[in-house]
Scaffold this motif. Sequence first.
Motif, PDB file in Angstrom:
ATOM      1  N   GLU A   2       0.861  -1.179   0.000  1.00 40.29           N
ATOM      2  CA  GLU A   2       0.000   0.000   0.000  1.00 40.29           C
ATOM      3  C   GLU A   2       0.902   1.236   0.000  1.00 40.29           C
ATOM      4  O   GLU A   2       1.827   1.326   0.801  1.00 40.29           O
ATOM      5  N   ILE A   3       0.648   2.175  -0.897  1.00 39.84           N
ATOM      6  CA  ILE A   3       1.427   3.413  -0.897  1.00 39.84           C
ATOM      7  C   ILE A   3       0.481   4.578  -0.644  1.00 39.84           C
ATOM      8  O   ILE A   3      -0.438   4.826  -1.429  1.00 39.84           O
ATOM      9  N   ILE A   4       0.692   5.240   0.476  1.00 33.13           N
ATOM     10  CA  ILE A   4      -0.156   6.379   0.820  1.00 33.13           C
ATOM     11  C   ILE A   4       0.650   7.644   0.576  1.00 33.13           C
ATOM     12  O   ILE A   4       1.772   7.775   1.080  1.00 33.13           O
ATOM     13  N   ILE A   5       0.111   8.553  -0.216  1.00 31.89           N
ATOM     14  CA  ILE A   5       0.798   9.823  -0.450  1.00 31.89           C
ATOM     15  C   ILE A   5      -0.183  10.921  -0.080  1.00 31.89           C
ATOM     16  O   ILE A   5      -1.129  11.203  -0.825  1.00 31.89           O
ATOM     17  N   LYS A   6      -0.024  11.481   1.092  1.00 30.83           N
ATOM     18  CA  LYS A   6      -1.008  12.460   1.540  1.00 30.83           C
ATOM     19  C   LYS A   6      -0.436  13.373   2.615  1.00 30.83           C
ATOM     20  O   LYS A   6       0.237  12.915   3.533  1.00 30.83           O
ATOM     21  N   LYS A   7      -0.747  14.661   2.449  1.00 32.81           N
ATOM     22  CA  LYS A   7      -0.361  15.646   3.465  1.00 32.81           C
ATOM     23  C   LYS A   7      -0.971  15.273   4.797  1.00 32.81           C
ATOM     24  O   LYS A   7      -2.170  15.014   4.883  1.00 32.81           O
ATOM     25  N   GLY A   8      -0.157  15.221   5.835  1.00 27.47           N
ATOM     26  CA  GLY A   8      -0.676  14.922   7.170  1.00 27.47           C
ATOM     27  C   GLY A   8      -0.849  13.441   7.453  1.00 27.47           C
ATOM     28  O   GLY A   8      -1.294  13.056   8.529  1.00 27.47           O
ATOM     29  N   SER A   9      -0.491  12.589   6.491  1.00 27.36           N
ATOM     30  CA  SER A   9      -0.768  11.156   6.659  1.00 27.36           C
ATOM     31  C   SER A   9       0.051  10.517   7.782  1.00 27.36           C
ATOM     32  O   SER A   9      -0.326   9.467   8.297  1.00 27.36           O
ATOM     33  N   GLU A  34      14.955  11.658  14.915  1.00 31.84           N
ATOM     34  CA  GLU A  34      14.513  11.423  16.298  1.00 31.84           C
ATOM     35  C   GLU A  34      13.991  12.728  16.892  1.00 31.84           C
ATOM     36  O   GLU A  34      12.947  12.763  17.539  1.00 31.84           O
ATOM     37  N   LYS A  35      14.730  13.821  16.642  1.00 33.50           N
ATOM     38  CA  LYS A  35      14.344  15.109  17.216  1.00 33.50           C
ATOM     39  C   LYS A  35      13.143  15.721  16.502  1.00 33.50           C
ATOM     40  O   LYS A  35      12.402  16.504  17.083  1.00 33.50           O
ATOM     41  N   LEU A  36      12.985  15.404  15.212  1.00 35.50           N
ATOM     42  CA  LEU A  36      11.985  16.114  14.408  1.00 35.50           C
ATOM     43  C   LEU A  36      10.644  15.395  14.285  1.00 35.50           C
ATOM     44  O   LEU A  36       9.589  16.020  14.367  1.00 35.50           O
ATOM     45  N   TRP A  37      10.688  14.092  14.025  1.00 39.46           N
ATOM     46  CA  TRP A  37       9.451  13.399  13.649  1.00 39.46           C
ATOM     47  C   TRP A  37       9.129  12.132  14.433  1.00 39.46           C
ATOM     48  O   TRP A  37       8.023  11.607  14.325  1.00 39.46           O
ATOM     49  N   LEU A  38      10.064  11.621  15.206  1.00 42.06           N
ATOM     50  CA  LEU A  38       9.817  10.345  15.892  1.00 42.06           C
ATOM     51  C   LEU A  38       8.623  10.412  16.849  1.00 42.06           C
ATOM     52  O   LEU A  38       7.815   9.475  16.917  1.00 42.06           O
ATOM     53  N   ASP A  39       8.501  11.530  17.568  1.00 43.67           N
ATOM     54  CA  ASP A  39       7.397  11.661  18.533  1.00 43.67           C
ATOM     55  C   ASP A  39       6.030  11.496  17.888  1.00 43.67           C
ATOM     56  O   ASP A  39       5.115  10.938  18.494  1.00 43.67           O
ATOM     57  N   LEU A 146       4.412   5.092   3.576  1.00 40.19           N
ATOM     58  CA  LEU A 146       3.606   6.259   3.924  1.00 40.19           C
ATOM     59  C   LEU A 146       4.415   7.512   3.601  1.00 40.19           C
ATOM     60  O   LEU A 146       5.471   7.740   4.181  1.00 40.19           O
ATOM     61  N   ILE A 147       3.922   8.271   2.645  1.00 39.00           N
ATOM     62  CA  ILE A 147       4.628   9.476   2.217  1.00 39.00           C
ATOM     63  C   ILE A 147       3.830  10.702   2.623  1.00 39.00           C
ATOM     64  O   ILE A 147       2.728  10.930   2.123  1.00 39.00           O
ATOM     65  N   ASP A 148       4.387  11.466   3.547  1.00 39.22           N
ATOM     66  CA  ASP A 148       3.731  12.690   3.993  1.00 39.22           C
ATOM     67  C   ASP A 148       4.589  13.878   3.561  1.00 39.22           C
ATOM     68  O   ASP A 148       5.657  14.113   4.138  1.00 39.22           O
ATOM     69  N   PRO A 149       4.124  14.634   2.541  1.00 39.95           N
ATOM     70  CA  PRO A 149       4.926  15.766   2.055  1.00 39.95           C
ATOM     71  C   PRO A 149       5.239  16.792   3.156  1.00 39.95           C
ATOM     72  O   PRO A 149       6.213  17.522   3.044  1.00 39.95           O
ATOM     73  N   GLU A 150       4.423  16.804   4.220  1.00 41.43           N
ATOM     74  CA  GLU A 150       4.685  17.727   5.332  1.00 41.43           C
ATOM     75  C   GLU A 150       6.072  17.508   5.941  1.00 41.43           C
ATOM     76  O   GLU A 150       6.683  18.442   6.455  1.00 41.43           O
ATOM     77  N   THR A 151       6.534  16.269   5.894  1.00 48.23           N
ATOM     78  CA  THR A 151       7.834  15.986   6.533  1.00 48.23           C
ATOM     79  C   THR A 151       8.970  16.731   5.825  1.00 48.23           C
ATOM     80  O   THR A 151      10.027  16.942   6.406  1.00 48.23           O
ATOM     81  N   LEU A 152       8.715  17.150   4.577  1.00 45.47           N
ATOM     82  CA  LEU A 152       9.768  17.864   3.839  1.00 45.47           C
ATOM     83  C   LEU A 152       9.997  19.275   4.373  1.00 45.47           C
ATOM     84  O   LEU A 152      10.984  19.915   4.036  1.00 45.47           O
ATOM     85  N   LYS A 153       9.066  19.749   5.211  1.00 47.68           N
ATOM     86  CA  LYS A 153       9.192  21.116   5.741  1.00 47.68           C
ATOM     87  C   LYS A 153      10.449  21.309   6.560  1.00 47.68           C
ATOM     88  O   LYS A 153      10.963  22.414   6.671  1.00 47.68           O
TER      89      LYS A 153
END
Length: 327
Positions: A2-9, A34-39, A146-153
Amino acid sequence: MEIIIKKGSIKKLKSIVDELSPYKTAVITNTTLEKLWLDKILDQINAVPIVIPDGEEFKSLETAQQIWKKLIEISFTRRSLIIGLGGGVMTDLAAFAASTFMRGTYLGLIPTTLLAQVDAAIGGKTGVNFEGKNIIGTFYLPNFVLIDPETLKTLPEVEIVNGFGEVVKYGILDSRVYKKLKSFRKIDEELIRECVNVKLRIVEEDLRESGKRRILNLGHTAGHAVEKASNYRVKHGFAVAIGLMASALIAEKVNGFDSGKVEELLDKFSLPKRHSFEPKELLEAMKIDKKAWYGRLVFILPEEIGKVTIREVEEKIVLAVLEAMKN
Ligand code: NAD
Ligand code: MG
């Protein structure tokens, strides 16, 4: 798969994991993520983080061993889930660990660089460096990506530009991506999806790279040579950009392709078109590349946008182009 491509996913991870209902979950990531997205992940699911230092040098068998040991410590099983969170280094490493531990666990990938979202996390290649880049590895498809374009921020600008090296490659391979790039304003779900679809279409026909998958190496013949000649100081996406320019210029001589189309895209995304290496040195590097054909100079050449051919090119044409591209 399954490939999910969605903002906020990334915030919807729980429902995807619940569906798999793994016995245990481990998240393999690095100190930066770890500091940015793990939580965001640990807030939703019960998982053991395995945090590795940041850097390509940690994509190694030593690190894989540390991961395997840790998995045994926490009584991991084949019905457990490894999630790889990060750029291509993390997704390659996590996928390698998942494919080898007890002959294969569940695997989920959350790529967080542009390059990993459009390329590294797609297509089922896993691996670690050993003596050379990606020498030890497997083919293993994840249960989900799971691809969340938000992570590119949070991604540094240079890494975005690096990713565009591969995105521009897709633009030459596919006229829909090309059109999106011509009118590009910002990275969105649709651009990522178009790129992923190009790779998926090609990989579905040829998972193990016996034929068609080779066209994904557009720009990589000269690109790999530039990476090698620079001792890997030139980043992959930048090297691919130089390689795309070389392919376009060779194609112009061989089949009349309009290299201006490639040049225009490279300019638009602030990618390099020139190099500062000895053309002869680049030529030698190309001849010994692991994907080269026994010392022959084989290039993937655009004929028009959306159409490429694979063919052997005379050494003097390659040299002339590399000379013309030298700073
Ligand atoms: P990378 O994984 O090293 O990431 C680049 C840098 O960005 C790292 O410092 C990382 O910690 C940081 N980073 C990642 N996401 C971030 C975010 N959201 N915010 C802030 N910083 C972030 O490099 P890459 O370019 O993503 O991947 C390169 C690797 O991918 C190479 O090892 C290459 O071999 C592999 N790769 C594999 C495939 C494949 O098909 N398996 C294809 C292409 C590349
Ligand atoms: Mg590449």
